[in-house]
Design an enzyme around this catalytic site. Structure first.
Site, PDB file in Angstrom:
ATOM      1  N   ASP A 135       0.852  -1.182   0.000  1.00  0.00           N
ATOM      2  CA  ASP A 135       0.000   0.000   0.000  1.00  0.00           C
ATOM      3  C   ASP A 135       0.887   1.230   0.000  1.00  0.00           C
ATOM      4  O   ASP A 135       2.012   1.169   0.475  1.00  0.00           O
ATOM      5  CB  ASP A 135      -0.823   0.063   1.296  1.00  0.00           C
ATOM      6  CG  ASP A 135      -2.012  -0.851   1.248  1.00  0.00           C
ATOM      7  OD1 ASP A 135      -2.305  -1.348   0.158  1.00  0.00           O
ATOM      8  OD2 ASP A 135      -2.623  -1.061   2.303  1.00  0.00           O
ATOM      9  N   ASP A 170      -5.015  -3.536   4.866  1.00  0.00           N
ATOM     10  CA  ASP A 170      -5.528  -3.115   6.168  1.00  0.00           C
ATOM     11  C   ASP A 170      -7.039  -3.288   6.311  1.00  0.00           C
ATOM     12  O   ASP A 170      -7.544  -3.476   7.387  1.00  0.00           O
ATOM     13  CB  ASP A 170      -5.122  -1.673   6.474  1.00  0.00           C
ATOM     14  CG  ASP A 170      -5.359  -0.745   5.289  1.00  0.00           C
ATOM     15  OD1 ASP A 170      -6.125  -1.132   4.383  1.00  0.00           O
ATOM     16  OD2 ASP A 170      -4.793   0.362   5.278  1.00  0.00           O
ATOM     17  N   ASP A 187      -9.476  -6.425   2.065  1.00  0.00           N
ATOM     18  CA  ASP A 187      -8.141  -6.881   1.705  1.00  0.00           C
ATOM     19  C   ASP A 187      -7.915  -8.333   2.111  1.00  0.00           C
ATOM     20  O   ASP A 187      -6.963  -8.979   1.665  1.00  0.00           O
ATOM     21  CB  ASP A 187      -7.072  -6.016   2.390  1.00  0.00           C
ATOM     22  CG  ASP A 187      -7.011  -4.621   1.808  1.00  0.00           C
ATOM     23  OD1 ASP A 187      -7.393  -4.475   0.634  1.00  0.00           O
ATOM     24  OD2 ASP A 187      -6.585  -3.704   2.509  1.00  0.00           O
ATOM     25  N   ASN A 220      29.045 -37.559  20.675  1.00  0.00           N
ATOM     26  CA  ASN A 220      27.674 -37.197  20.332  1.00  0.00           C
ATOM     27  C   ASN A 220      27.136 -36.115  21.259  1.00  0.00           C
ATOM     28  O   ASN A 220      26.538 -35.133  20.843  1.00  0.00           O
ATOM     29  CB  ASN A 220      26.797 -38.446  20.406  1.00  0.00           C
ATOM     30  CG  ASN A 220      25.365 -38.139  20.060  1.00  0.00           C
ATOM     31  OD1 ASN A 220      25.089 -37.566  19.025  1.00  0.00           O
ATOM     32  ND2 ASN A 220      24.465 -38.484  20.949  1.00  0.00           N
TER      33      ASN A 220
HETATM   34  N1  LIG Z   1     -12.076   9.924   4.584  1.00  0.00           N
HETATM   35  C1  LIG Z   1     -12.253  10.124   3.285  1.00  0.00           C
HETATM   36  N2  LIG Z   1     -13.348  10.778   2.857  1.00  0.00           N
HETATM   37  C2  LIG Z   1     -13.545  10.972   1.563  1.00  0.00           C
HETATM   38  N3  LIG Z   1     -12.727  10.588   0.598  1.00  0.00           N
HETATM   39  C3  LIG Z   1     -11.623   9.937   0.945  1.00  0.00           C
HETATM   40  C4  LIG Z   1     -11.328   9.672   2.307  1.00  0.00           C
HETATM   41  N4  LIG Z   1     -10.152   9.010   2.360  1.00  0.00           N
HETATM   42  C5  LIG Z   1      -9.763   8.865   1.105  1.00  0.00           C
HETATM   43  N5  LIG Z   1     -10.619   9.417   0.238  1.00  0.00           N
HETATM   44  C6  LIG Z   1     -10.531   9.436  -1.216  1.00  0.00           C
HETATM   45  O1  LIG Z   1     -10.510   8.094  -1.684  1.00  0.00           O
HETATM   46  C7  LIG Z   1      -9.321   7.829  -2.409  1.00  0.00           C
HETATM   47  C8  LIG Z   1      -8.842   6.440  -2.084  1.00  0.00           C
HETATM   48  O2  LIG Z   1      -8.571   6.361  -0.710  1.00  0.00           O
HETATM   49  P1  LIG Z   1      -8.208   5.006  -0.055  1.00  0.00           P
HETATM   50  O3  LIG Z   1      -8.328   5.205   1.390  1.00  0.00           O
HETATM   51  O4  LIG Z   1      -8.920   3.886  -0.724  1.00  0.00           O
HETATM   52  O5  LIG Z   1      -6.712   4.892  -0.465  1.00  0.00           O
HETATM   53  P2  LIG Z   1      -5.650   4.623   0.599  1.00  0.00           P
HETATM   54  O6  LIG Z   1      -6.022   3.337   1.217  1.00  0.00           O
HETATM   55  O7  LIG Z   1      -5.522   5.808   1.464  1.00  0.00           O
HETATM   56  O8  LIG Z   1      -4.373   4.477  -0.244  1.00  0.00           O
HETATM   57  P3  LIG Z   1      -3.482   3.197  -0.123  1.00  0.00           P
HETATM   58  O9  LIG Z   1      -4.260   2.175  -0.890  1.00  0.00           O
HETATM   59  O10 LIG Z   1      -2.217   3.607  -0.752  1.00  0.00           O
HETATM   60  O11 LIG Z   1      -3.340   2.910   1.320  1.00  0.00           O
HETATM   61  C9  LIG Z   1      -8.351   8.922  -2.012  1.00  0.00           C
HETATM   62  O12 LIG Z   1      -7.509   9.256  -3.086  1.00  0.00           O
HETATM   63  C10 LIG Z   1      -9.261  10.089  -1.680  1.00  0.00           C
HETATM   64  O13 LIG Z   1      -9.526  10.845  -2.829  1.00  0.00           O
HETATM   65 CA   LIG Z   2      24.011 -37.879  17.075  1.00  0.00          CA
END
Ligand SMILES: Nc1ncnc2c1ncn2[C@@H]1O[C@H](COP(=O)(O)OP(=O)(O)OP(=O)(O)O)[C@@H](O)[C@H]1O
Ligand SMILES: [Ca+2]
Length: 861
Positions: A325, A609, A613, A703
């Site tokens: 990730d 995480d 996954d 031994n």
């Molecule tokens: N709390 C949130 N509320 C709204 N949009 C979010 C939030 N967190 C992330 N995003 C949006 O969703 C997209 C994907 O986020 P996601 O959490 O799936 O990726 P990540 O798990 O942070 O990245 P990685 O996979 O590298 O760990 C982000 O690029 C962002 O634009």
């Molecule tokens: Ca032995």
């Protein structure tokens, strides 16, 4: 599933307990009454039982029979020696076993599941076993439910109960009481059951049953993880050990036969053959693996990698691909807002204007559509949201006050597949839905835009500038969120239409790479391991970060989740080696990526995480879960947990895994080469019809001293970074290559050669008694010296003579005891003259010199 049960009303002694949770005193009373929240595992074996187990060994039974026979034959001394060998070996075995078990158990405790409960008015995280009935569970997506509980509150709460009902579609749960005499477990929508997990949403529930009283406790027999099976290496060694034992038995039978034919007394021949077998069989074989793994996994735990499945340690050394990730693993997951784009302008994080209604709305809505809290000193929640709370604070807005004033009445939580979320609030007398998420996903849902001048329909031109702004933010490696809203009628949250939104603006935040990441990526590549970045973030952001840390050389190596959706499994497999970065992926894509690499013959580590996954973590050869940001479900599916969520910890773990494997191999090489030496000498004497080179007692002594102790010491050789200069081990490669077998034979021959010289010298200078004693002492010493040779492929003069103290300890114990035997004349040894002793020491040192010289000349440092 036919389990029926009578519904229970929540048993709350006092209603206010829901608000503040149990107090410490209440918990103590409950604990006294009901005990811990645990399913009863099989009782662990006591040390005594383990000790007795040591005598069930095939080899030990032979030894005992030999002891009895020799007692009958009047050889009381031999009996005593054999029995003490047996006892000592059993004691050593027991200590090793108990120690190893203890260390593995302490690791298990470190990765034990936890639960969030309300206690004394505060939400605290506690180990699941400490949950008692009456506890208020705070449940979130990704949590394991650790006890049976009655739902009190729920927000889009979906729970997967497949472990109980076999039904893999998650069930929606809510507080509505389900009445009726006998309701099937699957229909109890008002209950969350132990062993199930939350796939999305959140809620509160009061615990009604724990431990063996839970539904899952009643079904019992679910402790598939309770017993640690032996690892593939242990199994392979067991088989190898058995084959070896048979081979050695055959050799001993031949030696016995030859002896008898030549007219040696039956009893003597028997004793000799048995002792030879005992000396030649490396009984320490499997305990070495246990002990190296136990020490190694402890070391790894100190370095923040907790091994949950022991067999993972072996695969660690084979890893050829690490899929990681981005957020939090390669980067710090400390987001800070850097830039805004609103009203057609790009603004710095400190350039919003206080008093500007439009700017203030952007900030305040970012606090509302948000679950993070930083009031109270601690930053709790998703770092993306924490960043928003922090920027709000900088402009004087308090998240708690805002949320108090504009009550949240509905929500659709964030989901990494949708990549956005919405909340509904009562703002004044209106109901407003606020949506925030990835720009590219939200743009199609936006039809209007708010500027300082008011709200207007969004033009194509405006959309284009928004895209451009978002693009340029991402180019700098920033994460971009769009914030939008719309007025809604009072409807059920499920019926919310997240369309026709009004855009407020974009917020861009930075998440810098971790300091160690760049070095770790370089180490990885040098070690023949391909690092791959997988992220939910935007492709351009991903390319910027991946380029900075060295995962990607050219933007063409990056693809998006939707690109791989277009590819068939075979097409993906064909392209897989060219792709270093996957952006905008959903968890479902991960499993395809793992499979494609695996089909190309790779051993793959995959991090994760979230709940979604889990399948990819299971599919990977090593599933790596995040200890801090990871959900309980992800941890459960993983074979290794990172307590610091850091990519470089994975690379360290690989290095440790490789070291452990090479230490085990070196220890076994020591055992085999030394034992081969003894056998070669006996065969030589047998074939030339010379007197026996060793008395049975000598073989047993050798031994005892030169088998287990030095082998264990070699197994504990400090881990070296050098293992990361080599390519990963091929997963189909056997334990020993042809070269290894050659080397073991050569070393055995060398040791045999010097022993034979000592023996022949003794024969010609003194007589059979002197000869045996000299052969015995030379073999013993040569093997003790040889312990240093086996520490590493490299010469010990380059490793450092004193870098493995355990080796010196084993060596010194051996030398001191040998000299005791020689000076006191124990075990029927003859008194050796000074000259003979010099000869013994000189000869025993020769293999060491030859082997070390060879290493200095031919092994590159
Ligand atoms: N709390 C949130 N509320 C709204 N949009 C979010 C939030 N967190 C992330 N995003 C949006 O969703 C997209 C994907 O986020 P996601 O959490 O799936 O990726 P990540 O798990 O942070 O990245 P990685 O996979 O590298 O760990 C982000 O690029 C962002 O634009
Ligand atoms: Ca032995």
């Amino acid at each position: 599933m036919s389990v029926m049960l009578t519904p229970v009303k929540p048993q709350l002694d006092e209603p206010e307990a829901i608000g503040r949770g149990l107090t410490d005193e209440e918990v103590r009373l409950k604990r006294e009454k009901d005990g811990f929240n645990e399913l009863h595992e099989e009782k662990r074996k006591s040390a005594g039982a383990v000790f007795i187990d040591q005598f069930k060994d095939f080899l030990v039974i032979i030894l005992n029979i030999a002891a009895v026979i020799s007692a009958f034959l009047g050889e009381v001394e031999s009996s005593i020696v054999i029995l003490s060998v047996v006892l000592l070996n059993a004691a050593l075995g027991t200590i090793q076993h108990v120690k190893a078990e203890k260390s593995l158990n302490s690791l298990k405790a470190m990765s034990a599941p936890s639960a969030n409960v309300l206690r004394n008015g505060k939400v605290v995280q506690i180990p699941s076993r400490e949950v008692v009935t009456g506890d208020i569970l705070i449940i979130n997506a990704g949590d394991y439910i650790c006890a049976d509980a009655r739902i009190l509150e729920s927000y889009s709460l979906l729970i997967n109960e497949s472990s109980l009902t076999g039904e893999s579609v998650p069930v929606e749960k809510n507080a509505e009481f389900v009445s009726g005499e006998h309701v099937a477990l699957g229909d109890r929508k008002d209950m969350a059951f132990s062993g199930s997990f939350v796939t999305s949403g959140r809620g509160k529930a009061v615990v009604t049953a724990i431990g063996m009283d839970t539904e899952i406790g009643k079904i019992a027999d679910l402790l598939e993880n309770a017993k640690e099976k032996s690892t593939p290496l242990q199994e392979r060694l067991d088989q190898f050990g058995k084959a070896l034992a048979i081979g050695i038995t055959v050799i001993c039978l031949i030696v016995f036969g030859l002896d008898v034919i030549r007219g040696r007394e039956l009893a003597d021949s028997f004793m000799f053959a048995v002792s030879l077998a005992v000396a030649a069989i490396p009984e320490a074989l499997s305990s070495i693996v246990t002990i190296v793994l136990a020490f190694g996994t402890q070391k790894m735990a100190k370095e923040n990698a907790i091994i949950r499945k022991l067999h993972a340690v072996e695969s660690l050394g084979n890893i050829s691909v690490i899929c990681s990730d981005k957020t939090g693993t390669l980067t710090q997951n400390k987001m800070t807002v850097q830039l805004f784009y609103t009203d057609g302008q790009m603004l710095g994080h400190d350039q919003l204007k206080p008093g500007n209604k439009h700017h203030e709305k952007l900030l305040r809505m970012a606090l509302l559509c948000n679950d993070a809290v930083t009031s109270g000193g601690q930053e709790i929640g998703d770092p993306t949201e924490v960043a928003l709370v922090n920027i709000g604070k900088q402009y004087g807005f308090d998240e708690l006050a805002e949320r108090e004033q504009n009550q949240r009445i509905g929500e659709i939580p964030f989901d990494s597949r949708r990549k956005f979320m919405s909340t509904v609030h009562r703002i004044g007398h209106k109901q407003v839905m606020i949506t925030k998420g990835a720009t590219d996903v939200l743009i199609p849902r936006i039809s209007r835009i708010e500027t300082a001048g008011g709200v207007q329909a969004i033009s194509l031109h405006q959309i284009e500038s928004i895209r451009q702004a978002s693009h340029s933010f991402a180019d700098g490696g920033l994460r971009v969120l769009a914030l939008a809203y719309k007025e809604v009628l009072p409807t059920l949250p499920g019926a919310l239409q997240e369309e026709g939104l009004t855009l407020l603006g974009l917020i861009a935040m930075m998440d810098p790479p971790r300091e160690e990441t760049e070095q770790a990526v370089a180490d990885c590549i040098r070690a023949g391991i391909k690092p791959v970045m997988i992220t939910g973030d935007h492709k351009i952001t991903a390319i910027a970060i991946a380029g900075k840390i060295g995962i990607l050389n050219d933007p063409s190596e990056a693809v998006e989740g939707k690109d791989i959706e277009k590819l068939s499994d075979d097409e993906l497999k064909d392209r897989i080696e060219e792709i270093s970065v996957y952006a905008r992926v959903s968890p479902e894509h991960k499993i395809r990526i793992v499979r494609a690499w695996q089909e190309k013959g790779n051993v793959v580590a995959m991090t994760g995480d979230g709940v979604n996954d889990a399948p990819a973590l299971k599919q990977a050869d090593i599933g790596v879960a995040m200890g801090m940001a990871g959900t309980e479900v992800a941890k459960d599916a993983s074979s290794m947990v990172l307590t610091d969520d850091d990519f470089s910890t994975i690379v360290k773990a690989v290095s440790n895994g490789r070291s452990m494997y090479s230490n085990i191999k070196n220890a076994i090489q020591f055992l085999l080469s030394g034992n081969a030496g003894a056998i070669f000498v006996v065969i030589y004497a047998s074939l030339l019809a010379l007197p026996v080179p060793f008395l049975p007692a000598h073989l047993l002594f050798i031994n005892l001293l030169t088998d287990s102790l030095p082998a264990i010491a070699i197994g504990l050789e400090p881990h070296s970074k050098k293992v990361m200069k080599e390519k990963p081990r091929d997963k189909d490669e056997g334990l020993f290559s042809k070269r290894d077998v050659m080397q073991i034979t050569m070393e055995g021959l060398l040791i045999a050669a010097v022993t034979i010289i000592a023996f022949q010298y003794g024969l010609s200078a003194g007589g059979p008694a002197d000869a045996t004693t000299m052969a015995f002492a030379t073999l013993c010493l040569a093997r003790l010296f040889h312990g240093f040779n086996c520490r590493s492929k490299d010469s010990i003069f380059r490793l450092g003579l004193f870098t493995n103290i355990a080796c010196w300890t084993a060596f010194l114990i051996g030398v001191i005891l040998l000299n005791l035997v020689l000076t006191l004349g124990l075990f029927e040894v003859a008194q050796l003259g000074k000259e003979q002793l010099y000869m013994v020491y000189g000869l025993a040192f020769v293999p060491f010199i030859i082997i070390q010289t060879g290493k200095l000349l031919f092994v590159k440092s």
